[in-house]
Design a protein around this motif. Structure first.
Motif, PDB file in Angstrom:
ATOM      1  N   VAL A   1       0.818  -1.213   0.000  1.00  0.00           N
ATOM      2  CA  VAL A   1       0.000   0.000   0.000  1.00  0.00           C
ATOM      3  C   VAL A   1       0.857   1.271   0.000  1.00  0.00           C
ATOM      4  CG1 VAL A   1      -1.988  -1.092   1.111  1.00  0.00           C
ATOM      5  CG2 VAL A   1      -0.172  -0.074   2.527  1.00  0.00           C
ATOM      6  N   HIS A   2       2.122   1.141  -0.368  1.00  0.00           N
ATOM      7  CA  HIS A   2       3.047   2.288  -0.371  1.00  0.00           C
ATOM      8  C   HIS A   2       3.231   2.855   1.033  1.00  0.00           C
ATOM      9  CE1 HIS A   2       3.208   2.444  -4.776  1.00  0.00           C
ATOM     10  NE2 HIS A   2       1.913   2.173  -4.731  1.00  0.00           N
ATOM     11  N   GLY A   3       3.267   1.955   2.016  1.00  0.00           N
ATOM     12  CA  GLY A   3       3.438   2.356   3.396  1.00  0.00           C
ATOM     13  C   GLY A   3       4.763   1.900   3.971  1.00  0.00           C
ATOM     14  N   VAL A   4       4.792   1.703   5.293  1.00  0.00           N
ATOM     15  CA  VAL A   4       6.041   1.379   5.979  1.00  0.00           C
ATOM     16  C   VAL A   4       5.940   0.143   6.869  1.00  0.00           C
ATOM     17  CG1 VAL A   4       6.768   3.794   5.981  1.00  0.00           C
ATOM     18  CG2 VAL A   4       5.513   2.894   7.953  1.00  0.00           C
ATOM     19  N   GLU A   5       4.794  -0.527   6.893  1.00  0.00           N
ATOM     20  CA  GLU A   5       4.638  -1.689   7.767  1.00  0.00           C
ATOM     21  C   GLU A   5       5.488  -2.860   7.280  1.00  0.00           C
ATOM     22  OE1 GLU A   5       3.122  -1.631  10.604  1.00  0.00           O
ATOM     23  OE2 GLU A   5       2.516   0.456  10.292  1.00  0.00           O
ATOM     24  N   VAL A   6       6.020  -3.621   8.243  1.00  0.00           N
ATOM     25  CA  VAL A   6       6.933  -4.725   7.948  1.00  0.00           C
ATOM     26  C   VAL A   6       6.361  -6.027   8.483  1.00  0.00           C
ATOM     27  CG1 VAL A   6       9.292  -5.599   8.181  1.00  0.00           C
ATOM     28  CG2 VAL A   6       8.872  -3.117   8.144  1.00  0.00           C
ATOM     29  N   ARG A   7       6.282  -7.032   7.633  1.00  0.00           N
ATOM     30  CA  ARG A   7       5.898  -8.360   8.108  1.00  0.00           C
ATOM     31  C   ARG A   7       7.138  -9.047   8.674  1.00  0.00           C
ATOM     32  NH1 ARG A   7       2.689 -13.346   5.017  1.00  0.00           N
ATOM     33  NH2 ARG A   7       3.002 -14.838   6.707  1.00  0.00           N
ATOM     34  N   THR A   8       7.008  -9.666   9.844  1.00  0.00           N
ATOM     35  CA  THR A   8       8.114 -10.357  10.496  1.00  0.00           C
ATOM     36  C   THR A   8       7.678 -11.739  10.949  1.00  0.00           C
ATOM     37  OG1 THR A   8       7.600  -9.555  12.725  1.00  0.00           O
ATOM     38  CG2 THR A   8       8.972  -8.116  11.328  1.00  0.00           C
TER      39      THR A   8
ATOM     40  N   PRO B   1      21.993 -14.342  10.622  1.00  0.00           N
ATOM     41  CA  PRO B   1      20.993 -15.031   9.796  1.00  0.00           C
ATOM     42  C   PRO B   1      19.684 -14.258   9.738  1.00  0.00           C
ATOM     43  CG  PRO B   1      21.070 -16.038  11.954  1.00  0.00           C
ATOM     44  CD  PRO B   1      22.130 -14.974  11.954  1.00  0.00           C
ATOM     45  N   VAL B   2      19.656 -13.221   8.916  1.00  0.00           N
ATOM     46  CA  VAL B   2      18.457 -12.410   8.752  1.00  0.00           C
ATOM     47  C   VAL B   2      18.468 -11.801   7.356  1.00  0.00           C
ATOM     48  CG1 VAL B   2      19.573 -10.369   9.759  1.00  0.00           C
ATOM     49  CG2 VAL B   2      17.070 -10.537   9.731  1.00  0.00           C
ATOM     50  N   VAL B   3      17.290 -11.780   6.720  1.00  0.00           N
ATOM     51  CA  VAL B   3      17.148 -11.176   5.394  1.00  0.00           C
ATOM     52  C   VAL B   3      15.861 -10.358   5.366  1.00  0.00           C
ATOM     53  CG1 VAL B   3      18.439 -12.967   4.158  1.00  0.00           C
ATOM     54  CG2 VAL B   3      15.965 -13.222   4.490  1.00  0.00           C
ATOM     55  N   GLY B   4      15.772  -9.451   4.392  1.00  0.00           N
ATOM     56  CA  GLY B   4      14.582  -8.626   4.286  1.00  0.00           C
ATOM     57  C   GLY B   4      14.403  -8.077   2.889  1.00  0.00           C
ATOM     58  N   ALA B   5      13.203  -7.581   2.630  1.00  0.00           N
ATOM     59  CA  ALA B   5      12.883  -6.978   1.339  1.00  0.00           C
ATOM     60  C   ALA B   5      11.931  -5.822   1.580  1.00  0.00           C
ATOM     61  CB  ALA B   5      12.239  -8.002   0.399  1.00  0.00           C
ATOM     62  N   ALA B   6      12.087  -4.750   0.782  1.00  0.00           N
ATOM     63  CA  ALA B   6      11.236  -3.578   0.920  1.00  0.00           C
ATOM     64  C   ALA B   6      10.757  -3.098  -0.437  1.00  0.00           C
ATOM     65  CB  ALA B   6      11.977  -2.449   1.634  1.00  0.00           C
ATOM     66  N   HIS B   7       9.496  -2.666  -0.476  1.00  0.00           N
ATOM     67  CA  HIS B   7       8.886  -2.070  -1.660  1.00  0.00           C
ATOM     68  C   HIS B   7       8.966  -0.559  -1.473  1.00  0.00           C
ATOM     69  CE1 HIS B   7       4.926  -0.427  -3.303  1.00  0.00           C
ATOM     70  NE2 HIS B   7       5.596  -0.764  -4.381  1.00  0.00           N
ATOM     71  N   ALA B   8       9.844   0.100  -2.254  1.00  0.00           N
ATOM     72  CA  ALA B   8      10.153   1.503  -2.009  1.00  0.00           C
ATOM     73  C   ALA B   8       9.788   2.373  -3.204  1.00  0.00           C
ATOM     74  CB  ALA B   8      11.642   1.667  -1.663  1.00  0.00           C
TER      75      ALA B   8
ATOM     76  N   THR C   1      12.377  -1.280   7.843  1.00  0.00           N
ATOM     77  CA  THR C   1      12.899  -2.608   7.511  1.00  0.00           C
ATOM     78  C   THR C   1      14.184  -2.893   8.279  1.00  0.00           C
ATOM     79  OG1 THR C   1      11.968  -2.371   5.290  1.00  0.00           O
ATOM     80  CG2 THR C   1      13.563  -4.133   5.625  1.00  0.00           C
ATOM     81  N   LEU C   2      15.103  -1.942   8.300  1.00  0.00           N
ATOM     82  CA  LEU C   2      16.352  -2.132   9.030  1.00  0.00           C
ATOM     83  C   LEU C   2      16.105  -2.260  10.533  1.00  0.00           C
ATOM     84  CD1 LEU C   2      18.653   0.269   7.034  1.00  0.00           C
ATOM     85  CD2 LEU C   2      18.977  -2.180   7.313  1.00  0.00           C
ATOM     86  N   GLN C   3      15.149  -1.512  11.033  1.00  0.00           N
ATOM     87  CA  GLN C   3      14.819  -1.625  12.449  1.00  0.00           C
ATOM     88  C   GLN C   3      14.322  -3.037  12.770  1.00  0.00           C
ATOM     89  OE1 GLN C   3      11.669   0.972  13.783  1.00  0.00           O
ATOM     90  NE2 GLN C   3      12.277   0.820  15.917  1.00  0.00           N
ATOM     91  N   ALA C   4      13.513  -3.602  11.875  1.00  0.00           N
ATOM     92  CA  ALA C   4      13.002  -4.954  12.088  1.00  0.00           C
ATOM     93  C   ALA C   4      14.112  -5.999  11.990  1.00  0.00           C
ATOM     94  CB  ALA C   4      11.905  -5.264  11.076  1.00  0.00           C
ATOM     95  N   MET C   5      15.156  -5.731  11.210  1.00  0.00           N
ATOM     96  CA  MET C   5      16.272  -6.675  11.102  1.00  0.00           C
ATOM     97  C   MET C   5      17.065  -6.736  12.402  1.00  0.00           C
ATOM     98  SD  MET C   5      17.607  -5.949   7.190  1.00  0.00           S
ATOM     99  CE  MET C   5      18.885  -7.235   7.231  1.00  0.00           C
ATOM    100  N   ALA C   6      17.125  -5.630  13.136  1.00  0.00           N
ATOM    101  CA  ALA C   6      17.756  -5.575  14.464  1.00  0.00           C
ATOM    102  C   ALA C   6      19.206  -6.059  14.438  1.00  0.00           C
ATOM    103  CB  ALA C   6      16.928  -6.380  15.467  1.00  0.00           C
TER     104      ALA C   6
END
Length: 241
Positions: free
Chosen positions: A65-72, A111-118, A131-136
């Motif tokens: 939705v062009h937002g900032v929420e992150v699924r974890t 051992p952590v990976v992520g993806a962002a729609h920017a 996203t980086l905050q969620a990667m911790a």
């Protein structure tokens, strides 16, 4: 019109020096993976199943939705998420694009990976920061890969978009050049690099493909309109380090 036949999975892995347990795939024009606005949802589901089977992963399909929420791993939201982060093997953090910038993340040791729609809205709102905050993890050890997106010769925006970025990051002005009648040409990958550098991420790769100028290879909403398909960009871990 969107393709209506199942075709071999096009694309390839990200070109970055990721650890050996990190895997990626970025599709190109061919299988449409986007359900929003699709006139052939059954075919899209077939393409999605085929991607999962081919890569041997369980992708997380987000409703962006062009937002900032992150699924974890702890918050398995799908609706209204524009990024994903996992520490599980075999889980694919996947985002869909057709001009917006896909950004894939991994860490050189953790051992952590992520993806962002920017897209520009999510980028300005802080989707990379979330996203980086969620990667911790320590951002100095993070690698980022920028996938194909609308390029600086094709992305014309209004003055309000430039002003929005400048309010939070004055140096973002270097990513804009004047257009006609008060409009500006925006460099989306450059804006992402500036954001990432401010966060301490300096190992940034990719960002050289334009979905508009290379429309024979990539889907582009701006060039094709609502009938444009969606490409998928996914990162996952094959095994724990």
């Amino acid at each position: 019109m969107r393709e209506r036949t199942v075709t071999p999975l096009p694309g390839g892995p990200a070109d970055w020096p990721a650890p050996p347990w990190v895997r990626t795939w970025s599709t190109r024009r061919g299988p449409d993976l986007g359900l929003q606005g699709s006139t052939a949802p059954e075919l899209v589901h077939q393409h999605r199943q085929w991607l999962a089977q081919t890569l041997r992963i369980r992708p997380w399909w987000l409703t962006q939705v062009h937002g900032v929420e992150v699924r974890t791993d702890r918050d398995e939201r799908e609706e209204g998420a524009d990024a994903a982060v996992t520490r599980q093997t075999g889980i694919g953090c996947l985002v869909l694009t057709a001009d917006c910038l896909p950004v894939l993340f991994c860490h050189e040791r953790e051992p952590v990976v992520g993806a962002a729609h920017a897209g520009w809205r999510g980028l300005a709102a802080g989707v990379l920061e979330h996203t980086l905050q969620a990667m911790a993890v320590d951002p100095a050890g993070v690698l980022a890969w920028l996938g194909p997106a609308i390029g600086p010769q094709a992305f014309e925006v209004g003055a309000e978009v430039r002003a929005h970025f400048l309010r939070s990051q004055p140096e973002a002005g270097e990513a804009f050049r004047p257009g006609q009648e008060g409009r500006w040409w925006a460099d989306l990958p450059a804006l992402a690099r500036l954001r990432l550098a401010r966060l301490g991420v300096t190992r940034i790769y990719g960002g050289g493909h334009c979905t508009v100028r290379e429309n024979e290879l990539f889907y582009s909403y701006r060039k094709e309109g609502p009938g444009a398909g969606r490409m998928g960009h996914v990162v996952w871990m094959a095994e724990q380090p």
